[in-house]
Write an enzyme that holds these catalytic residues in place. Structure first.
Site, mmCIF file in Angstrom:
data_model
loop_
_atom_site.group_PDB
_atom_site.id
_atom_site.type_symbol
_atom_site.label_atom_id
_atom_site.label_comp_id
_atom_site.label_asym_id
_atom_site.label_seq_id
_atom_site.Cartn_x
_atom_site.Cartn_y
_atom_site.Cartn_z
ATOM 1 N N LYS A 135 -9.383 -5.616 -4.778
ATOM 2 C CA LYS A 135 -8.495 -4.615 -5.367
ATOM 3 C C LYS A 135 -7.664 -5.336 -6.417
ATOM 4 C CE LYS A 135 -8.058 -1.124 -1.860
ATOM 5 N NZ LYS A 135 -7.501 -1.292 -0.512
ATOM 6 N N HIS A 138 -1.545 -4.898 -8.368
ATOM 7 C CA HIS A 138 -0.745 -3.938 -9.128
ATOM 8 C C HIS A 138 0.738 -4.077 -8.821
ATOM 9 C CE1 HIS A 138 -0.199 -1.171 -5.743
ATOM 10 N NE2 HIS A 138 -1.412 -1.535 -5.410
ATOM 11 N N HIS A 141 2.615 -4.583 -5.528
ATOM 12 C CA HIS A 141 2.661 -5.850 -4.800
ATOM 13 C C HIS A 141 3.642 -6.851 -5.410
ATOM 14 C CE1 HIS A 141 -0.861 -4.747 -2.347
ATOM 15 N NE2 HIS A 141 -0.424 -5.699 -1.539
HETATM 16 N N1 ARG Z 1 -2.526 -6.467 2.881
HETATM 17 C C1 ARG Z 1 -1.484 -5.610 3.336
HETATM 18 C C2 ARG Z 1 -1.145 -4.589 2.266
HETATM 19 O O1 ARG Z 1 -1.439 -4.801 1.116
HETATM 20 C C3 ARG Z 1 -0.207 -6.335 3.661
HETATM 21 C C4 ARG Z 1 -0.325 -7.339 4.758
HETATM 22 C C5 ARG Z 1 1.026 -7.756 5.226
HETATM 23 N N2 ARG Z 1 0.992 -8.787 6.212
HETATM 24 C C6 ARG Z 1 0.678 -8.644 7.482
HETATM 25 N N3 ARG Z 1 0.667 -9.684 8.254
HETATM 26 N N4 ARG Z 1 0.423 -7.458 7.988
HETATM 27 O O2 ARG Z 1 -0.594 -3.544 2.589
#
Ligand code: ARG
Length: 575
Positions: A135, A138, A141
């Site tokens: 992905k 963007h 993040h």
């Molecule tokens: N990849 C997830 C997102 O973009 C966030 C992960 C955050 N960290 C975790 N340990 N859950 O929403």
């Protein structure tokens, strides 16, 4: 404890010493004296006054005599002079005392003002940025990336060992579909060249074609099964997808000056969940509900039950987070594990923190969800689903271009315009992101972010460059020792107060996981300096006064740079 309390106690201690020298068997302590000291309403009567009437009885001496004897003996750097008036000892502080103390303390260890050893021997894990594979990176993040980066720097500054973790979103059925699409319609060069966008295109095409040919879904699932089983071809493509994504995002991380110690993502925990599931079952916490395994919570927690295993045995996001918590605890022995993740995931974190607690692990309390609000762009809310997205790389590119245009206009003769434009453009974006209480939703606007006169990154950077320019000019002069009494005006005193407070701000920012407090403090410093700069000629005719103002300028430059560093912003020396 405030600066002025310290000073009062200091003076009281000197008085107590003088009393012990002048009177036999005198048992007065600094604290006793401090309790007796008054602050006269009128500065003409000194900064402090000690009424000696009460002492008269124990010391068997007239109040005026006591004051006189103390006046003879008392001597210290902080005191300019004392006067005996009636039964009072009036103390006049050397006005420049505070100035010298603070400026010298700041400059003694340049770049370290406000640092501490509080975290020595302690470890903090920080889970931030945590992007999703295939992905594009963007603007949604940005906050997790920059808040996490800032907190890491703040904790490092306080002596903690920090572990920055990019918990990659690299697991899920979509990767099977993507491989399927790649095998059918893609080719290696295209993906190498197009990067993440090429993968996204393949994924979109998959969904498109699957509408006509639903059997594609089965093929996609079959490919995911192959990933799960560790099939060689599937794994090769999958690993390569990850590499391409990380290569693409690295460009953004480089621009932002962000780095990580670990990229252990969701798939890293594939073989680490079974023990957790077994333990949950052994502790009687797992309930089977229509084939799926769930944890239910005690009623008083008011939490929805959470799914640990689907009916087909598949694991979930939460199962991986549980396994990751154990892994981090065993590997890093953290004192704290911070999860810098949007507040939308609040329930997720409350649920699995609770699961840890139910399992009997008291370190569940050391896991903290550092939540933040949403970001919109020029008043428009963003949503990948509705197709309105702002890619971070584009945003940062634009930021640099806009900054360059402003710099071309303001400082056409600057030698390294492109580099400064990068620092200023990126700084503007980062500042905008970290300028509010993190839980608040924010709107990104170019006009606000790049306003050199507002409360912005460029404004603070500009102030830093202004300090540097003053220091360059001063370097050409030969200045005597500073006359600290030249810093007794309101503007200088305000700068000094803000310098003095800065270490407390860092502590508070660390305790509250709130980088915006440092953004605020660094802006306050810049504003205070600019006021000082406009009201006073820094390189005055009186060289000793100039030396003091230059020293203050150096201290301000130093701490502004530190503050910017702690929120992840560079400080150019010329703008
Ligand atoms: N990849 C997830 C997102 O973009 C966030 C992960 C955050 N960290 C975790 N340990 N859950 O929403």
């Amino acid at each position: 404890r405030t600066e002025s309390m310290d000073m009062k106690l200091k003076v009281a201690e000197y008085i107590a010493q003088a009393a012990q020298q002048s009177f036999e068997n005198c048992a007065l302590t600094g604290n006793d004296v401090s309790a007796m000291i008054e602050t006269p309403p009128d500065k003409k009567m000194g900064d402090y006054a000690l009424p000696c009437f009460r002492l008269s009885k124990t010391m068997r001496c007239a109040p005026q005599m006591i004051a006189g004897k103390l006046a003879e003996k008392i001597a210290c750097e902080e005191i300019d002079h004392v006067e005996v008036v009636g039964g009072y000892l009036n103390v006049f502080l050397r006005r420049g005392g505070l100035a010298r103390d603070i400026v010298e303390a700041v400059l003694k260890n340049p770049g370290r003002w406000g640092s501490s050893e509080i975290g020595k021997g302690k470890t903090v894990c920080l889970d931030y940025s945590s992007i999703n594979i295939a992905k594009r990176f963007h603007i949604g993040h940005l906050s997790t990336t920059m808040i996490g980066n800032s907190l890491k720097r703040i904790y490092d500054f306080n002596g903690y060992t920090t572990v920055g973790i990019n918990h990659l979103g690299d697991w899920g059925t979509q990767f099977g579909k993507m491989i399927c699409a790649y095998k059918k319609w893609g080719n290696r060069e295209e993906v190498e060249k197009g990067g993440v966008q090429a993968m996204v295109d393949l994924y979109v095409r998959f969904h498109h074609e699957a509408e006509q040919h639903p059997e594609l879904e089965d093929e996609g699932r079959a490919w995911f099964k192959k990933i799960e089983d560790g099939d060689q071809e599937a794994m090769e493509i999958f690993t390569w997808f990850k590499e391409v994504t990380l290569k693409d995002t690295q460009r953004v991380y480089d621009l932002l000056g962000v780095s990580f110690d670990s990229y252990a993502g969701e798939s890293f925990y594939n073989d680490k969940m079974q023990p957790v599931v077994d333990e949950l079952r052994a502790k009687g916490l797992l309930e089977v509900d229509q084939g799926a395994s769930v944890v239910r919570f005690p009623e008083e927690d008011h939490l929805m039950p959470c799914l640990i295993l689907r009916s087909d045995g598949a694991t979930l996001y939460i199962t991986r987070d549980l396994a990751a918590a154990f892994y981090r605890h065993n590997t890093y022995h953290f004192d704290k594990c911070l999860y810098v993740v949007a507040y939308q995931q609040d329930l997720h974190f409350r649920q699995w923190f609770k699961v840890l607690e139910l399992m009997g692990y008291d370190w569940a309390k050391d896991c903290v969800h550092v939540a933040f609000g949403m970001i919109s762009y020029e008043g428009q809310s963003l949503s990948t689903r509705k197709g309105y997205v702002v890619y971070l790389e584009d945003l940062l590119e634009q930021a640099q271009q806009k900054a360059l245009a402003i710099i071309e206009e303001k400082s056409p003769n600057l030698p390294n315009k492109a580099e400064v434009a990068r620092q200023v453009g990126i700084g503007a974006v980062v500042y905008a992101d970290l300028s509010n209480n993190r839980i608040k939703d924010i709107d990104f606007s170019w006009e606000r972010a790049l306003n050199f006169d507002g409360e912005t990154g460029p404004y603070v950077q500009y102030t830093h460059a202004r300090c540097c320019s003053v220091l360059r000019k001063a370097a050409e002069m030969s200045l005597p020792d500073p006359d600290w009494n030249a810093l007794t005006d309101d503007e200088a005193q305000d700068c000094l107060r803000k310098l003095g407070r800065f270490p407390d701000v860092i502590q508070e920012a660390a305790d509250k996981y709130e980088p915006s407090m440092i953004t605020r403090a660094v802006t306050d410093l810049a504003q205070a300096y600019n006021k000082f700069y406009y009201e006073h000629r820094i390189l005055d005719d009186d060289p000793a006064a100039a030396a003091a103002r230059v020293a203050l300028t150096r201290a301000m430059k130093n701490v502004i740079k530190t503050g910017l560093y702690l929120i992840g912003i560079e400080a150019p020396e010329r703008m």
